[in-house]
Design an enzyme around this catalytic site. Structure first.
Site, PDB file in Angstrom:
ATOM      1  N   GLN B 237      39.615   3.515  -3.007  1.00 35.66           N
ATOM      2  CA  GLN B 237      38.721   4.724  -3.109  1.00 35.66           C
ATOM      3  C   GLN B 237      37.515   4.969  -4.065  1.00 35.66           C
ATOM      4  OE1 GLN B 237      42.756   6.763  -1.525  1.00 35.66           O
ATOM      5  NE2 GLN B 237      40.842   8.356  -1.786  1.00 35.66           N
ATOM      6  N   ARG B 384      46.535  13.467  -0.797  1.00 36.01           N
ATOM      7  CA  ARG B 384      45.502  15.446  -0.625  1.00 36.01           C
ATOM      8  C   ARG B 384      45.789  16.279  -1.442  1.00 36.01           C
ATOM      9  NH1 ARG B 384      44.421  14.125   6.107  1.00 36.01           N
ATOM     10  NH2 ARG B 384      42.582  15.851   6.192  1.00 36.01           N
ATOM     11  N   CYS B 385      46.411  15.826  -2.738  1.00 37.93           N
ATOM     12  CA  CYS B 385      46.614  17.419  -3.529  1.00 37.93           C
ATOM     13  C   CYS B 385      45.905  17.764  -4.582  1.00 37.93           C
ATOM     14  CB  CYS B 385      47.883  15.914  -4.460  1.00 37.93           C
ATOM     15  SG  CYS B 385      47.028  15.452  -5.837  1.00 37.93           S
ATOM     16  N   GLU B 760      41.568  18.162   1.535  1.00 35.94           N
ATOM     17  CA  GLU B 760      42.923  18.531   0.785  1.00 35.94           C
ATOM     18  C   GLU B 760      43.256  20.195   1.002  1.00 35.94           C
ATOM     19  OE1 GLU B 760      42.701  15.459  -2.719  1.00 35.94           O
ATOM     20  OE2 GLU B 760      42.184  16.989  -2.824  1.00 35.94           O
TER      21      GLU B 760
END
Lengths: 288, 806, 166
Positions: B237, B384-385, B760
């Site tokens: 990523q 997705r925090c 997110e």
């Protein structure tokens, strides 16, 4: 992910298959739909040196009437079973059960024989077969045996099948026309084994239960035939108090594993809840 | 009369710029099976690597015998820590200032930790050989309970840190302690609590879960001995970070490392950091002189790569008796597993957890987080925090419900009373965050009206009466969550990853015939960047989106960036894109002025052209200007038409949302049915509504999984019991609810196109919404907090505890 | 163990190869035939990313050995486009309805949807969800996948596709 190495055999007849399995003994495994065995091989929990693929044996497929019974070839897939009008009419609990086994892809290849013969307490068909009083046709070097489902399961992955034997068909006596039935399965999601499941087949006469048979899935190290719970219901109208007594009798024979589906105590209770709901649904189907 | 000239609106529509539901460019190859994922890559002579892993959760490694493994035909090499020590790579630095074993060095600290790396001609042989590495272990006492990690006599996890009383983030107070971090005004907060009319205190646990993208982590490392250059393809990523870190630890000069992230099958924060598999593949390629591929399987992925959450949050709220919050304090224990490998900005060991005052006007607040080591897999920030925002939002949203319950107030009403008001923006929270913009009351009101909130509460009241009368065995729950996110990391004064500031970039080059290419430092793993960045350019430059190629992931050609996670692509690289466009546009304006023989200021912009003010028939389109840039530029001007922007955001952005859901709980089985889920999101300017909706659907589905059954569970012996899809709850299309999405738009005032980012938000807001709903179902019976996940058995246990099965 | 000769048709082309009996069909397709559309997402036969259409059945190619597929007729995502290169209705539908994000589940999902629409020309939403319950997706939440399949069904059946109100 990667299975161990093995030799592959694809016999064309039951006799040939039996010969190979007898020859290999503990070093050989029958391969049916493969959706129990191959995942285990990929995790290297099973590493058979020989696989005997039954897919080439035409005799093992098909669903046919035989007098008061229906005979299902061991290599009949769940998909075929769901599509069988004969079974849908005569023994509808089978289709209802099959539709909650695994997922569409698995049902295209997974077989009835594989589901009943490998002794996995999580499989759904065994309890249903016990409920229906089915008989398993088994072929071995010494010839054919017929084993009642109710006596077939001895422990987790331990059945009455001897090394070198293979299940060839399942014979099911057709339940009385107009019978009530239900397979009630609690699961975390589609494709999961049961947290608990109950199979019920019953008949009513004059508003009272005439016959009743109950099977329980995945609440012990074998499928369970709840003989006592069913006996309690005979002659009753399935009112709430009698169902409560039957539920207690069913719970009493469970000894589920504690796992991610829940602690043992919870799963025992769920066997009871599934049984109660199956009985209610079976009753409405019997038109009682 | 027969004027066929397209209007401005028609021309704008043709561009497919911002705001339209442009169909995705990526889809064309994906729907034909022509994506290029790492495991699709085949190089001549390529070898395969596979790990031998520890069955123990904590043990000494007395002996490793690789003889049998090495003897398998087709095995080329077997690497252990001893091999790596010769190149100083037995341990590697983590993104959180810790170090991590690449291969077991005298000890193993969590089940499935990497012990040896086998390299073979194909993946089948590698698997066989990995089973033949013989390891002698001496099991040690295990601790998987973070609440016991700092007790006397707790098993020491990190003997390598035994004498280190200072960690990367300050003093260590126990041998299993990693860091203490705090924020806020403790004195003011304690004072608020001392004076409070009403207080609540609740231990809110966010269990350990895992992002579980459908494609696992993998790489291909190819070291060219002749050139002395390494090419590394991988599920990255943040490809540039991998290159820089890779250079620092391998000592291969950075200009000789080529990192390529091809198509990635989902990331969700699982693919940010560096894993032993990458390092071992690199070393193996150097040692063997051939490319080496490593592809982990699912059990390896779930049990050893970047997990998420595992936060034990003891939260307190203080309020006046008429329901105005006056203080918040929270003490958290953070379980980081055996190594602190969490992917967070360097100064923030607990990420952006101090967003925990959320959407509410808390005058005083304080948080303290202690990180600890346990015998579990390393990591912490993922899934997705937004850097621990999911934890913070879950905690505050649950706590607000608990307080509302104590006050006897409706949860939505209590929130409405305490939401930061529109006039207060830009709002500085008690933790010092400057929220950029928001109109919270409007959003909550819209959500409540759309779902018919009052009617739902009436229905719930009636159903509760019916339950008490024994007429139904179902309990209805209504969940409300109003979250504020903090994303777009981030301003260089606050954010760096191992010293590299968290700016991001866009480089745009327009070709003579008017189409162009844009390369960025971010990296999509499904978010549709090839489609959306082009939409920004289309609007900014008047070039059709279809005429812009968007590229990410190749560190040789893409400008430096920190990658895609934490919803930062739109806030940071989206801004860089706009800024680069504006440089290009400024140059184009000068060329246009030259061509039209007017002054720059005599021109105005009209969708896709500069036209002379008051004389609109005289114009030059961007296509004409592009050609001109290569053909004849004004004297003194460089030819060409391109620009690069490295954007250092002045602030984070603060998307927010109002989520409401309705559930029906079957008390006798513990099964919950989701009747309705309504999600209103405000992410500022909406670039592609179709893609936003897709992101919300996906994030809500992850939230559903988390709230209703996901857990990476360890038993007391350190066995990870939920590391395959048999047990790790990933909902199918049957369990997954239908989602209703809606929006308001409050642009970010500091962002060039007013956009905030949204990827997110649904995970941040979704989990508390579900959890609040199930809690709400039982609240009228006196229950204050039921822990997640709300799987059947736990929900049934809650009902059992309340005496509902008697 | 000795290798076996296998022959099968893949996307209309006859292939012959020598394989170890333990070679999984998915590895045979991906590694030996370079057909990389089917993907691998797990090793416990849950995720369905490897789904292909084999002899008229949806099959998880990770749970079958190549030797078992001897003599079979297999279609993967690479064989879905029309002969003239235009996309199959399902491929078109997935794009129109945003039924994919990272694309990893997509080949298996489309191959399963293909067989689903053969089983049932006009499935309800409930039947679609049940019909794809052997395929996991982590990105889309399935809702747009359902719409994609509905779009394709309408196109194949030659009826207009009515979108649910926004």
């Amino acid at each position: 992910m990667i299975p161990g190495a093995f030799n592959y055999h694809r016999p064309a007849s039951v006799a040939e298959a039996v010969g190979l399995l007898a020859e290999f003994g503990d070093d050989g495994r029958a391969l049916a739909g493969g959706h129990s065995l191959i995942p285990m091989m990929k995790l290297r929990l099973a590493m058979p040196a020989n696989l005997v693929d039954l897919a080439g044996i035409a005799d093992l497929k098909g669903v046919r009437s035989d007098g008061n019974a229906v005979v299902i070839g061991a290599m009949t897939t769940q998909h075929d079973l769901i599509g069988s009008d004969l079974l849908a009419t005569k023994i509808p609990i089978l289709r209802e059960t099959s539709l909650v086994i695994a997922d569409p892809q698995v049902r295209y290849l997974g077989t009835v024989g594989g589901n009943v013969a490998n002794g996995d307490p999580g499989n759904d068909m065994p309890a249903v077969m016990m409920c229906l009083g089915a008989t398993y046709h088994v072929a071995g070097k010494e010839g054919e045996r017929r084993l009642p489902a109710r006596q077939f399961y001895q422990g987790a992955y331990i059945t009455a099948l001897k090394t070198g034997e293979v299940l060839t068909a399942v014979r099911i006596p057709v339940p009385t026309a107009g019978h009530g039935y239900a397979y009630e399965k609690l699961k975390r999601k589609v494709g999961d084994y049961a947290t608990a499941a109950a199979a019920v087949v019953l008949t009513f006469k004059g508003g009272k239960v005439e016959d009743c048979s109950i099977g329980l899935t995945n609440v012990a190290d074998t499928p369970l035939w709840a003989e006592e719970a069913a006996r309690i219901l005979i002659g009753s109208s399935l009112d709430a108090p009698i169902i409560k007594r039957a539920v207690a009798a069913a719970e009493a024979i469970t000894s589920p594993a504690s796992d991610a589906r829940g602690p043992a105590a919870y799963r025992t209770k769920m066997a009871g809840v599934m049984l109660a709901r199956a009985l209610t649904r079976a009753k409405s189907r019997a038109g009682a | 009369m027969n004027d066929m000239t397209p209007t401005s609106a028609e021309r704008a529509a043709k561009l497919e710029g911002m705001g339209c539901k442009r169909k995705r460019v990526e889809d064309i190859r994906f729907v034909q099976g022509k994506g290029s994922y790492v495991d699709d890559l085949k190089l001549p002579g390529m070898l395969f690597g596979d790990f031998t892993r520890s069955p123990h959760g904590h043990a000494r490694v007395k002996k490793i015998d690789t003889t049998k493994a090495a003897a398998v035909p087709g095995v080329v090499a077997v690497i252990t820590a001893e091999t790596l020590k010769t190149v100083n790579l037995a341990w590697m630095p983590t993104l959180a200032g810790d170090t991590q074993m690449v291969l077991a060095d005298g000890k193993v600290l969590f089940q499935n930790q990497e012990v040896a790396f086998v390299i073979a001609e194909d993946r089948y042989i590698a698997a066989d050989a990995a089973d033949l590495v013989e390891v002698e272990y001496e099991p040690l006492a295990v601790n998987v309970d973070p609440l016991k990690a700092m007790s006397d006599g707790a098993p020491m996890i990190r003997e390598d840190l035994k004498d280190k009383t200072e960690g990367a983030h300050g003093k260590r107070k126990h041998y299993n302690h990693i860091f203490s971090w705090q924020s806020g005004d403790k004195a003011a907060t304690d004072s608020a609590f001392a004076k409070a009319d009403v207080t609540i205190k609740e231990m809110i646990v966010y269990p350990r879960v895992h992002p579980c993208p459908l494609e696992t982590c993998q790489c291909v490392a190819s070291f060219d001995k002749v050139k002395g250059e390494l090419t590394l393809w991988g599920t990255f990523q943040a490809p540039h970070v991998i290159r820089t870190v890779g250079s620092l630890i391998s000592k291969i000069p950075e200009h000789k490392i080529h990192v390529i992230a091809p198509d990635i099958g989902g990331g969700f924060g699982n693919k940010v950091g560096a894993y032993p598999g990458y390092i071992c593949s690199i070393v193996a390629s150097i040692v063997t002189g051939r490319p080496v591929k490593w592809v982990e399987d699912r059990i390896e992925n779930l049990s050893t790569t970047a997990f998420a959450r595992d936060f034990y949050m003891d939260i307190e709220i203080a309020a006046t008796k008429d329901g105005k919050v006056t203080g918040l304090r929270c003490y958290t224990i953070a379980d980081h597993g055996a190594f602190d490998a969490c992917a967070s900005a360097t100064k923030w060991p607990a990420g952006l957890f101090s967003i925990i005052s959320g959407s509410y006007d808390f005058p005083a607040a304080h948080v303290l987080v202690d990180g600890v080591y346990t015998n579990k897999a390393p990591g912490g920030v993922a899934y997705r925090c937004s850097f621990r925002v999911t934890e913070a939002a879950y905690c505050i949203e649950r706590a607000m419900d608990v307080m509302a319950q104590k006050l006897g107030m409706d949860q939505a009403e209590f929130r409405m009373k305490n939401l930061i008001r529109r006039e207060q923006f830009p709002y500085t929270s008690a933790f010092g965050w400057q929220y950029d913009s928001g109109d919270y009351q409007t959003a909550l009101k819209k959500a409540m009206e759309t779902v018919g909130y009052t009617k739902l509460r009436d229905e719930q009241k009636a159903k509760r009466e019916a339950f008490k009368r024994g007429e139904t065995r179902e309990l209805m729950g209504i969940g409300v969550a109003f979250f504020t996110e903090i994303v777009g990391a981030g301003p260089s004064r606050a954010c760096d990853i191992l010293g590299i500031a968290m700016f991001d970039s866009a480089e745009i080059r327009i070709h003579p015939t008017g189409s162009g290419i844009c390369r960025l430092g971010t990296k999509s793993q499904g978010q549709g960047h090839e489609t959306t960045y082009a939409q920004i350019i289309a609007t900014e430059l008047g070039i059709p989106a279809d005429s812009i190629t968007v590229e990410e992931g190749n560190t040789d050609t893409a400008p430096y960036g920190l990658g895609t996670y934490g919803s930062r692509s739109t806030p940071v690289s989206g801004a860089a894109t706009a800024m680069a466009c504006r440089k290009i546009k400024a140059k184009a304006q000068m060329i246009a002025a030259f061509m039209l023989e007017v002054h720059d200021d005599d021109l105005e912009w009209d969708v896709d052209r500069f036209r002379v003010k008051g004389n609109p028939e005289r114009f030059k389109t961007m296509t004409e200007l592009a050609w001109a840039a290569y053909h004849q530029v004004p004297p003194g001007m460089e030819p060409g038409l391109e620009a690069i922007n490295y954007y250092d955001p002045p602030n984070f952005t603060y998307p927010f949302g109002a989520y409401i859901c309705v559930v029906d709980v079957d008390v006798d089985t513990g099964m919950t049915k989701v009747r309705r889920f309504y999600a209103l999101d405000d992410c500022g300017t909406r670039i592609n509504p179709m893609i936003i909706e897709g992101q919300i659907h996906g994030g809500l589905t992850e939230a559903f999984g988390i709230a209703m059954g996901q857990e990476i569970h360890y038993d007391d012996e350190g066995n990870v019991t939920t590391a395959s899809f048999m047990d790790y709850f990933l909902p199918t299309a049957v369990e997954t609810p239908r989602w209703e999405t809606d929006w308001t738009t409050t642009p970010s005032p500091h962002h060039p196109i007013g956009a905030k980012g949204v990827g997110e938000s649904p995970n941040v807001g979704g989990v508390p919404c579900f959890s609040n709903a199930i809690n709400d179902a039982f609240a009228f019976l006196g229950s204050t907090h039921i822990q997640m996940p709300h799987d059947h058995w736990r929900t049934w246990m809650a009902a059992e505890k309340l005496g509902l099965h008697a | 163990m000795a290798k076996s000769q296998v022959g099968m048709k893949v996307n209309g082309k006859v292939v012959e190869a020598l394989v170890e009996p333990r070679m999984l069909l998915v590895h045979f397709l991906r590694d030996q035939l370079n057909i990389t559309g089917p993907h691998i997402g797990c090793e416990t036969s849950h995720c369905g990313a490897c789904t292909v259409d084999l002899d008229g059945k949806s099959v998880k190619s990770c749970t079958m050995f190549a030797v078992q597929a001897n003599g079979s007729d297999i279609r993967t995502i690479e064989g879905m486009a029309n002969a003239d290169g235009t996309l199959h209705a399902l491929q078109e539908g997935f794009r129109e309805m945003h039924g994919l994000q990272c694309g990893f589940c997509t080949p298996g999902m489309i191959m399963r949807a293909y067989r689903l629409l053969q089983e049932n020309k006009n499935p309800t939403e409930e039947k679609i969800r049940y019909g794809i319950s052997g395929n996991l997706c982590r990105c889309t939440g399935y809702q747009n996948i359902v719409r994609a399949i509905q779009f394709a069904a309408a196109k194949i059946n030659g009826v207009p596709f009515r979108e649910a109100a926004e």
